[in-house]
Scaffold this motif. Structure first.
Motif: not given
Length: 150
Positions: A55-56, A58-60, A63-64, A68, A120, A125
């Motif tokens: 996530i840090r 940039g992978n989103t 989160q789906k 997370c 980020f 977050f």
């Protein structure tokens, strides 16, 4: 392909996490591990750190698939259940001091200018507040802010 990386006693160098990120970026479809380093085997890369690092970076998509924001709490709880103690304070992501703000000067620019870094902020977050820890690298503003908090 699924990967499981190990790195001796607690893997302090972080190579196991870098390896996980590298093989996922190269096409691996999963990682085999527990939510914390103590869960499945001593010294393996944990899913909490791997997923939050994704996530840090940039992978989103993760989160789906996962809650997370709860991973950090889960890693802390599993560590306590498994070892009878909280995680090491310096354990990345879920140790007590993992979210501390340590640096001033050039590193402080990351907080003020998103173009310096990805923008980020892990604590933000996770819905937590960063704690300023006064170190030799702390800026004058950080020291003043910490003194006002006391």
């Amino acid at each position: 392909a699924v990967v499981s990386t190990q790195s001796g006693h607690y893997g302090r160098g972080g190579l196991m996490h870098a390896t996980n990120l590298a093989v996922l970026a190269a096409g691996a479809t999963g990682i085999w591990c527990a939510v914390c380093i103590e869960g499945a085997a001593l010294g393996h890369a944990d899913s909490c750190t791997t997923i939050l690092n994704m996530i840090r970076l940039g992978n989103t998509a993760v989160q789906k698939q996962y809650n997370c924001k709860y991973l950090r709490d889960a890693a802390i709880k599993v560590t306590e259940i498994t070892t009878g103690a909280p995680p090491d304070a310096k354990q990345p992501i879920y140790g007590d001091r993992a979210l501390d703000m340590l640096f001033g000067s050039i590193f402080g620019a990351m907080d003020n200018d998103p173009t310096v870094c990805s923008g980020f902020e892990m604590a933000e977050f996770l819905g937590l507040k960063r704690t300023i820890r006064v170190t030799p690298m702390a800026s004058g503003d950080m020291i003043i802010t910490k003194l006002r908090e006391l």
